[in-house]
Design a protein around this motif. Structure first.
Motif, short mmCIF file in Angstrom:
data_model
loop_
_atom_site.label_atom_id
_atom_site.label_comp_id
_atom_site.label_asym_id
_atom_site.label_seq_id
_atom_site.Cartn_x
_atom_site.Cartn_y
_atom_site.Cartn_z
N GLU A 240 0.83 -1.22 0.00
CA GLU A 240 0.00 0.00 0.00
C GLU A 240 0.86 1.26 0.00
O GLU A 240 0.52 2.26 -0.62
CB GLU A 240 -0.97 -0.03 1.18
CG GLU A 240 -2.08 -1.07 0.96
CD GLU A 240 -3.06 -1.18 2.12
OE1 GLU A 240 -2.80 -0.59 3.19
OE2 GLU A 240 -4.10 -1.86 1.95
N GLN A 241 2.02 1.17 0.66
CA GLN A 241 2.95 2.31 0.64
C GLN A 241 3.54 2.49 -0.76
O GLN A 241 3.62 3.61 -1.28
CB GLN A 241 4.08 2.10 1.66
CG GLN A 241 3.65 2.34 3.10
CD GLN A 241 4.76 2.05 4.09
OE1 GLN A 241 5.75 1.39 3.77
NE2 GLN A 241 4.60 2.53 5.31
N GLU A 242 3.93 1.39 -1.38
CA GLU A 242 4.53 1.47 -2.72
C GLU A 242 3.53 1.95 -3.77
O GLU A 242 3.87 2.69 -4.68
CB GLU A 242 5.11 0.11 -3.13
CG GLU A 242 6.38 -0.25 -2.38
CD GLU A 242 7.10 -1.46 -2.96
OE1 GLU A 242 6.89 -1.78 -4.15
OE2 GLU A 242 7.90 -2.08 -2.23
N LEU A 243 2.29 1.49 -3.62
CA LEU A 243 1.25 1.85 -4.60
C LEU A 243 0.61 3.20 -4.32
O LEU A 243 0.02 3.82 -5.20
CB LEU A 243 0.16 0.77 -4.63
CG LEU A 243 0.59 -0.62 -5.09
CD1 LEU A 243 -0.53 -1.62 -4.85
CD2 LEU A 243 1.00 -0.61 -6.55
N GLY A 244 0.72 3.63 -3.06
CA GLY A 244 0.10 4.89 -2.67
C GLY A 244 -1.40 4.84 -2.59
O GLY A 244 -2.09 5.85 -2.78
N LYS A 245 -1.93 3.65 -2.32
CA LYS A 245 -3.39 3.50 -2.20
C LYS A 245 -3.70 2.22 -1.42
O LYS A 245 -2.88 1.30 -1.36
CB LYS A 245 -4.04 3.45 -3.58
CG LYS A 245 -3.66 2.24 -4.41
CD LYS A 245 -4.40 2.22 -5.72
CE LYS A 245 -4.11 0.96 -6.53
NZ LYS A 245 -4.84 0.93 -7.80
N PRO A 246 -4.90 2.15 -0.83
CA PRO A 246 -5.28 0.93 -0.11
C PRO A 246 -5.61 -0.21 -1.07
O PRO A 246 -6.01 0.03 -2.22
CB PRO A 246 -6.52 1.35 0.68
CG PRO A 246 -7.09 2.49 -0.10
CD PRO A 246 -5.94 3.19 -0.74
N LEU A 247 -5.41 -1.42 -0.62
CA LEU A 247 -5.75 -2.59 -1.41
C LEU A 247 -7.07 -3.18 -0.93
O LEU A 247 -7.42 -3.04 0.25
CB LEU A 247 -4.65 -3.65 -1.27
CG LEU A 247 -3.35 -3.34 -2.03
CD1 LEU A 247 -2.24 -4.28 -1.58
CD2 LEU A 247 -3.55 -3.43 -3.54
#
Length: 222
Positions: free
Chosen positions: A76-83
């Motif tokens: 989630e940190q790498e993608l910048g969004k919740p999964l």
């Protein structure tokens, strides 16, 4: 890890359905799961749960999919969004069961059921399509944080708050993470042979490793 409690973070199931992704395309997949409070686990898998692609997913050696809850923070940190819930199509999102600590052949009692770890999860592009993240598949392979699969030794009901108890650690002590590193790097025939020799390893992995071993050996001979 010995002192930490292994537990279920999320219990989830789902039947195949149409997934719409980029540019108006769609596919049939069972990756989308919903939380449940209890579900019966048979040798074929969870009731109310199935896969669309039977060639690459499912079967007795891959009846249960587990994924460590701890990795969600990194992704989630790498993608910048919740999964989403069970973003990797797993039935059991688990705590304190990292790939580095779980070994092929380990046996666990979860609720009334008993399972045995058979292989690392080989992720596919459906994960990227479902999460709308085109780097996730690549990152799972790079890190070896793929989750893992299991066969069912004893059928029974699993509850969302069921304890996860280690019944038996496999004597070979070959971790899922080590298997993933060998499997995806595809260069060490000796390491492949050691993994292949584990009795509890999924038949599909045994066959795939055999092909890779033969390929590597033929390159040496040529």
């Amino acid at each position: 890890m010995e002192n930490n409690i292994t537990m279920i973070h999320t219990l989830a199931i789902g039947m195949p359905k149409e997934l719409h992704y980029s540019n108006g395309r769609s596919m049939n997949t069972g990756i989308e799961k919903r939380k449940v409070q209890e579900v019966y686990l048979s040798a074929r898998g969870f009731e109310g749960d199935d896969v669309a692609d039977k060639k690459h997913h499912g079967g007795p050696d891959r009846a249960v999919c587990l994924y460590p809850e701890e990795h969600y923070i990194q992704w989630e940190q790498e993608l910048g969004k919740p999964l989403p819930t069970a973003a990797f199509g797993e039935n059991l999102t688990v705590t304190n069961m990292l790939e580095a600590d779980i070994c092929i052949g380990d046996i666990y009692k979860i609720g009334d059921a008993v399972i045995q770890i058979t292989q690392g999860r080989v992720p596919c592009s459906t994960i990227d399509k479902y999460t709308e993240a085109n780097i996730l598949l690549k990152r799972l392979i790079e890190t070896g944080y793929t989750g893992y699969l299991a066969r069912v030794l004893e059928e029974g009901t699993i509850y969302a708050d069921s304890k996860i108890e280690l019944v038996e650690k496999h004597p070979a002590r070959v971790s899922v993470l080590h298997c993933n590193e060998v499997y995806f790097k595809n260069k060490d025939a000796l390491a492949m042979k050691r993994i292949q020799a584990i009795d509890a390893l999924a038949e599909d992995w045994k066959q795939k490793l055999e092909k890779r071993i033969q390929h590597l050996q033929s390159k040496v001979m040529n």
